[in-house]
Design a protein around this motif. Structure first.
Motif, PDB file in Angstrom:
ATOM      1  N   GLN A  23       0.544  -0.902  -0.160  1.00 40.66           N
ATOM      2  CA  GLN A  23       0.068   0.041   0.296  1.00 40.66           C
ATOM      3  C   GLN A  23       0.602   1.638  -0.072  1.00 40.66           C
ATOM      4  O   GLN A  23       2.391   1.491   0.565  1.00 40.66           O
ATOM      5  CB  GLN A  23      -1.246   0.349   0.980  1.00 40.66           C
ATOM      6  CG  GLN A  23      -0.099  -0.019   2.931  1.00 40.66           C
ATOM      7  CD  GLN A  23      -1.176   0.538   3.729  1.00 40.66           C
ATOM      8  OE1 GLN A  23      -1.857   1.455   4.205  1.00 40.66           O
ATOM      9  NE2 GLN A  23      -1.141  -0.570   4.359  1.00 40.66           N
ATOM     10  N   GLY A  38       0.696  -4.589   2.550  1.00 46.13           N
ATOM     11  CA  GLY A  38      -0.372  -4.248   2.221  1.00 46.13           C
ATOM     12  C   GLY A  38      -1.683  -4.380   3.772  1.00 46.13           C
ATOM     13  O   GLY A  38      -2.277  -3.492   3.427  1.00 46.13           O
ATOM     14  N   ALA A  39      -1.087  -4.644   4.946  1.00 44.89           N
ATOM     15  CA  ALA A  39      -2.288  -4.469   5.907  1.00 44.89           C
ATOM     16  C   ALA A  39      -0.901  -4.384   7.032  1.00 44.89           C
ATOM     17  O   ALA A  39       0.618  -5.216   7.157  1.00 44.89           O
ATOM     18  CB  ALA A  39      -3.177  -5.570   5.797  1.00 44.89           C
ATOM     19  N   GLU A  60      -7.926  -3.172   6.930  1.00 44.14           N
ATOM     20  CA  GLU A  60      -7.531  -2.090   5.986  1.00 44.14           C
ATOM     21  C   GLU A  60      -7.513  -2.778   4.348  1.00 44.14           C
ATOM     22  O   GLU A  60      -7.802  -2.236   3.160  1.00 44.14           O
ATOM     23  CB  GLU A  60      -5.783  -2.472   5.806  1.00 44.14           C
ATOM     24  CG  GLU A  60      -5.791  -1.605   7.489  1.00 44.14           C
ATOM     25  CD  GLU A  60      -4.215  -1.529   8.577  1.00 44.14           C
ATOM     26  OE1 GLU A  60      -3.429  -1.635   6.778  1.00 44.14           O
ATOM     27  OE2 GLU A  60      -3.986  -1.535   8.627  1.00 44.14           O
ATOM     28  N   LEU A  61      -8.139  -4.232   4.170  1.00 42.11           N
ATOM     29  CA  LEU A  61      -8.097  -4.892   2.819  1.00 42.11           C
ATOM     30  C   LEU A  61      -9.602  -5.431   2.219  1.00 42.11           C
ATOM     31  O   LEU A  61      -9.868  -5.858   1.798  1.00 42.11           O
ATOM     32  CB  LEU A  61      -7.089  -6.012   2.885  1.00 42.11           C
ATOM     33  CG  LEU A  61      -5.441  -4.965   3.022  1.00 42.11           C
ATOM     34  CD1 LEU A  61      -4.268  -6.644   2.357  1.00 42.11           C
ATOM     35  CD2 LEU A  61      -5.068  -3.919   1.840  1.00 42.11           C
ATOM     36  N   PRO A 103      -8.197  -7.948  -2.115  1.00 38.51           N
ATOM     37  CA  PRO A 103      -8.138  -6.718  -1.337  1.00 38.51           C
ATOM     38  C   PRO A 103      -8.812  -5.682  -2.365  1.00 38.51           C
ATOM     39  O   PRO A 103      -8.904  -5.435  -3.552  1.00 38.51           O
ATOM     40  CB  PRO A 103      -7.225  -6.462  -1.719  1.00 38.51           C
ATOM     41  CG  PRO A 103      -6.498  -8.300  -2.010  1.00 38.51           C
ATOM     42  CD  PRO A 103      -7.317  -8.751  -3.327  1.00 38.51           C
ATOM     43  N   GLU A 104      -8.898  -4.999  -1.589  1.00 39.02           N
ATOM     44  CA  GLU A 104      -9.869  -3.458  -1.976  1.00 39.02           C
ATOM     45  C   GLU A 104      -9.221  -2.246  -0.846  1.00 39.02           C
ATOM     46  O   GLU A 104      -8.972  -2.531   0.585  1.00 39.02           O
ATOM     47  CB  GLU A 104     -10.695  -3.375  -1.726  1.00 39.02           C
ATOM     48  CG  GLU A 104     -11.422  -3.419  -0.581  1.00 39.02           C
ATOM     49  CD  GLU A 104     -13.181  -3.395  -1.168  1.00 39.02           C
ATOM     50  OE1 GLU A 104     -13.681  -2.590  -1.791  1.00 39.02           O
ATOM     51  OE2 GLU A 104     -13.879  -4.299  -1.232  1.00 39.02           O
ATOM     52  N   LEU A 114      -3.253   0.528  -3.997  1.00 41.31           N
ATOM     53  CA  LEU A 114      -2.277  -0.736  -3.385  1.00 41.31           C
ATOM     54  C   LEU A 114      -2.324  -1.420  -4.606  1.00 41.31           C
ATOM     55  O   LEU A 114      -2.356  -0.756  -6.316  1.00 41.31           O
ATOM     56  CB  LEU A 114      -3.684  -1.571  -3.309  1.00 41.31           C
ATOM     57  CG  LEU A 114      -4.833  -1.137  -1.731  1.00 41.31           C
ATOM     58  CD1 LEU A 114      -5.796  -2.874  -2.061  1.00 41.31           C
ATOM     59  CD2 LEU A 114      -3.669  -1.884  -0.752  1.00 41.31           C
TER      60      LEU A 114
END
Length: 150
Positions: A23, A38-39, A60-61, A103-104, A114
């Motif tokens: 991210q 990413g998290a 988060e995702l 994942p978003e 991302l």
């Protein structure tokens, strides 16, 4: 002997093939403008590092994962070299190859973007300690213990 408090955090790298999800941080006051896990986030009172990893990925995702799908990469004790208590840290780094959902960005105030990065082509702007953790993942040596900043 000087005692200090340790700030614990968990980091999760979702992996597809040879690429990991990162991210682009923004508006956090820490490493903004850098690509990072990413998290990730602090382990809260009453949580294990694995519990925190699962929670952070969900928050988060927006993806769900089981504890059994988390593979430890490394545990890192790190500091910025000062005696500031908040800079005495221990970080658990995990990789995950299986999850439910796509994942978003669920925290757009903190995450600008991302993107998937090949482990051999990581972005220039990222925390050096995360680059070290991803180096351990790339080496594939199994869980390791690292220190940074001492």
């Amino acid at each position: 002997m000087t005692r200090f408090f340790v700030v614990p955090s968990s980091y999760v790298y979702l992996r597809r093939g040879g690429a990991v999800l990162l991210q682009l941080r923004q508006n956090t006051g820490y490493m903004d403008g850098c690509w990072a896990a990413g998290a990730a986030g602090h382990v809260e009172l009453g949580e294990t590092a694995v519990d925190a990893a699962i929670r952070e990925v969900r928050e988060e995702l927006g993806v769900a994962l089981a504890a059994a799908t988390l593979t430890p990469v490394t545990v890192m004790q790190r500091t910025d070299g000062t005696d500031n208590p908040i800079e005495q840290r221990v970080d658990w780094f995990f990789v995950c190859d299986e999850w439910e959902g796509e994942p978003e960005i669920l925290e757009p105030r903190k995450c600008a973007e991302l993107a998937w990065f090949d482990l051999d082509a990581l972005p220039d702007r990222m925390p050096e300690y995360e680059r070290e953790a991803l180096g351990a993942l790339r080496a594939g040596a199994g869980a390791t213990l690292l220190s940074h900043g001492f």
